[in-house]
Design an enzyme around this catalytic site. Structure first.
Site, PDB file in Angstrom:
ATOM      1  N   GLY A  62       0.773 -56.853   0.068  1.00  0.00           N
ATOM      2  CA  GLY A  62       0.456 -56.140   1.316  1.00  0.00           C
ATOM      3  C   GLY A  62      -1.041 -55.876   1.339  1.00  0.00           C
ATOM      4  N   SER A  64      -3.595 -57.197   2.835  1.00  0.00           N
ATOM      5  CA  SER A  64      -4.469 -57.314   4.015  1.00  0.00           C
ATOM      6  C   SER A  64      -4.370 -56.096   4.928  1.00  0.00           C
ATOM      7  CB  SER A  64      -4.081 -58.556   4.830  1.00  0.00           C
ATOM      8  OG  SER A  64      -4.112 -59.699   4.024  1.00  0.00           O
ATOM      9  N   GLY A  65      -3.537 -55.141   4.589  1.00  0.00           N
ATOM     10  CA  GLY A  65      -3.268 -54.028   5.486  1.00  0.00           C
ATOM     11  C   GLY A  65      -4.285 -52.905   5.390  1.00  0.00           C
ATOM     12  N   GLY A  68      -4.012 -51.812   1.932  1.00  0.00           N
ATOM     13  CA  GLY A  68      -4.248 -52.939   1.027  1.00  0.00           C
ATOM     14  C   GLY A  68      -5.721 -53.288   0.863  1.00  0.00           C
ATOM     15  N   ARG A 135       3.725 -45.391   9.968  1.00  0.00           N
ATOM     16  CA  ARG A 135       4.250 -44.544  11.055  1.00  0.00           C
ATOM     17  C   ARG A 135       3.309 -44.498  12.258  1.00  0.00           C
ATOM     18  NH1 ARG A 135       5.379 -38.668   9.385  1.00  0.00           N
ATOM     19  NH2 ARG A 135       3.760 -38.928   7.806  1.00  0.00           N
ATOM     20  N   ARG A 141       9.152 -40.865   8.252  1.00  0.00           N
ATOM     21  CA  ARG A 141       9.060 -42.005   7.327  1.00  0.00           C
ATOM     22  C   ARG A 141      10.377 -42.782   7.327  1.00  0.00           C
ATOM     23  NH1 ARG A 141       6.121 -37.841   5.180  1.00  0.00           N
ATOM     24  NH2 ARG A 141       3.989 -38.302   4.496  1.00  0.00           N
ATOM     25  N   ASN A 148      11.021 -51.825   6.576  1.00  0.00           N
ATOM     26  CA  ASN A 148      10.434 -51.842   5.231  1.00  0.00           C
ATOM     27  C   ASN A 148      11.452 -52.099   4.121  1.00  0.00           C
ATOM     28  OD1 ASN A 148       8.091 -51.401   6.534  1.00  0.00           O
ATOM     29  ND2 ASN A 148       7.713 -49.337   5.767  1.00  0.00           N
ATOM     30  N   ASP A 204       0.276 -36.925  -2.343  1.00  0.00           N
ATOM     31  CA  ASP A 204       0.702 -35.531  -2.166  1.00  0.00           C
ATOM     32  C   ASP A 204      -0.049 -34.623  -3.142  1.00  0.00           C
ATOM     33  OD1 ASP A 204       2.593 -36.374  -0.223  1.00  0.00           O
ATOM     34  OD2 ASP A 204       3.915 -37.012  -1.853  1.00  0.00           O
ATOM     35  N   ARG A 207      -3.712 -34.396  -1.950  1.00  0.00           N
ATOM     36  CA  ARG A 207      -3.816 -33.455  -0.818  1.00  0.00           C
ATOM     37  C   ARG A 207      -3.670 -32.016  -1.309  1.00  0.00           C
ATOM     38  NH1 ARG A 207      -0.058 -37.221   2.859  1.00  0.00           N
ATOM     39  NH2 ARG A 207      -1.701 -38.305   4.000  1.00  0.00           N
ATOM     40  N   HIS A 231       8.849 -37.850  -1.381  1.00  0.00           N
ATOM     41  CA  HIS A 231       7.653 -38.093  -0.569  1.00  0.00           C
ATOM     42  C   HIS A 231       8.014 -38.158   0.911  1.00  0.00           C
ATOM     43  CE1 HIS A 231       3.815 -39.545   0.805  1.00  0.00           C
ATOM     44  NE2 HIS A 231       4.402 -40.606   1.339  1.00  0.00           N
TER      45      HIS A 231
END
Ligand SMILES: NC(=O)c1ccc[n+]([C@@H]2O[C@H](COP(=O)([O-])OP(=O)(O)OC[C@H]3O[C@@H](n4cnc5c(N)ncnc54)[C@H](O)[C@@H]3O)[C@@H](O)[C@H]2O)c1
Length: 368
Positions: A62, A64-65, A68, A135, A141, A148, A204, A207, A231
């Site tokens: 993943g 290229s995201g 990522g 999202r 989620r 996914n 988490d 944060r 999560h």
């Protein structure tokens, strides 16, 4: 005495160049391969490189995201990484060409599309998986499950076949369900090792440290809040009473504010991004912090402890996030929750209910 300049140049070339693009793994379009020689008759295949620097082989699935790309950049900067494979269903040739020009030791190779998945996975020590849709405002989620879950299943089938001993860091949401999905896929393939499958909940913790530091007026680097449970929303359970570095106490209002902000930090970003995605940059930072801890564990460093969502006996649930010690075989020890105050005990009961349903949903997806 200084070594002759030619030998230094050869050494550097040998560390970074020739195995960049072995013929059977080439993903560059033909016009780019021709351009490489620029009419000089000299291309990458002619470089004198012998092999990569010592270190671990890491693949990002993943790559290229939104997560990522910065994750790939930060992993390219990690001195513990010798080879970095970037896999996605789109755009990896561009991301790979770009990142491969960074003058750090890790050799970068790109792989695009399902037909190159096996080459991307073979020989890897650590896999980091941020593949899948994020999202949009108003979504939970769990709303991502339908898309996914299938992506995670496909990738894990490839892992079971090509690198069953690799450590897996799973970021794709809903993590509370995708980790049980991965476990079921590995069980079916007969390769499941619960010590090597870790759901990434590091954001988490990142944060929690940031928000607590803000409230207390501290440097966040010296704050360490355990975050347990899962999560998603109320399953994210910060144990503020155990914030030990430095020890401190909070007023009830501060506890309410902090718990709510930590549990809804993801939604804060989704709403601010107004439809263009969820947390990517802070997630890439957190993923690299976690991956680096896994690599230091693999190297044999002592005392590497981080929170992660793993197969667990800490509660009656089969998966739960808590502090784990990382070592040469992945998870080496899972720590109990420690003393909780009344507020945290109530939060734990609520979290467990939601978590149980998400775990069951993941397991049923593979079993039925
Ligand atoms: N664990 C966490 O704390 C956390 C935090 C933020 C986001 N996330 C999750 O991470 C995931 C990725 O988020 P993003 O913002 O990078 O999304 P994105 O849409 O920007 O990127 C996802 C990438 O996955 C790729 N992809 C899709 N199907 C694939 C497949 N079968 N194989 C390989 N790659 C595939 C896409 O092409 C895309 O490049 C989402 O599920 C998001 O909810 C998790």
């Amino acid at each position: 005495m200084q070594p002759p300049p030619n030998s230094i140049a050869n050494q550097r070339i040998s560390t970074i160049s020739a195995h960049l693009n072995p013929p059977h793994l080439q993903v560059h379009p033909p016009h780019l391969q021709m351009e490489e020689g620029l009419g000089s008759g000299f291309g990458r295949a002619n470089c004198r490189a012998k092999g990569g620097s010592p270190g671990f082989k890491v693949a990002i699935l993943g790559a290229s995201g939104g997560i990522g790309q910065p994750l790939a950049m930060l992993m390219k900067m990690n001195p513990l990484v010798s080879v970095l494979h970037l896999y996605d269903v789109v755009n990896t040739p561009g991301v790979t060409a770009d990142i491969s020009h960074m003058d750090t030791a890790a050799v970068v190779r790109g792989f695009v599309g399902q037909q190159q998945l096996e080459d991307a996975l073979t020989g890897m020590d650590l896999l980091i998986i941020p593949a899948g849709v994020p999202r949009k405002p108003g979504m939970t989620r769990d709303d991502l499950f339908n898309i996914n879950a299938g992506i995670v299943r496909t990738l894990c089938e490839g892992i079971a076949k090509c690198c069953p001993k690799a450590i897996v860091n799973l970021i794709s949401n809903p993590v509370n369900s995708t980790v049980p999905i991965a476990a079921e896929v590995f069980k079916k393939a007969g390769t499941y090792d619960p010590n090597r499958l870790l759901g990434v909940t590091m954001l988490d913790v990142v944060r929690a440290n940031t928000f607590v530091a803000e409230v207390l007026g501290l440097d966040p680097r010296y704050v360490d809040v355990p975050v347990v449970g899962g999560h998603a929303g109320i399953t994210i359970l910060p144990l503020l009473s155990q914030q030990v570095k430095p020890s401190c106490s909070f007023t009830p209002k501060e506890v309410d504010y902090l718990t709510d902000r930590i549990q809804n930090g993801g939604t804060e970003v989704v709403e601010a991004k107004a439809g263009s995605g969820s947390a990517t940059l802070s997630m890439a930072y957190a993923a690299v912090k976690f991956a680096d801890a896994c690599l230091r564990g693999l190297r044999g460093d002592a005392g590497i402890v981080e929170c992660a969502y793993v197969a667990s006996q800490v509660t009656e649930l089969p998966f739960f996030a808590s502090k784990v010690r990382l070592g040469r075989n992945g998870i080496e020890e899972i720590y109990p929750l420690g003393p909780l105050n009344e507020y945290e005990r109530a939060g734990l009961e609520k979290a467990k209910k939601e978590l149980a349903a998400s775990i069951q949903k993941g397991i049923s997806f593979i079993k039925n």
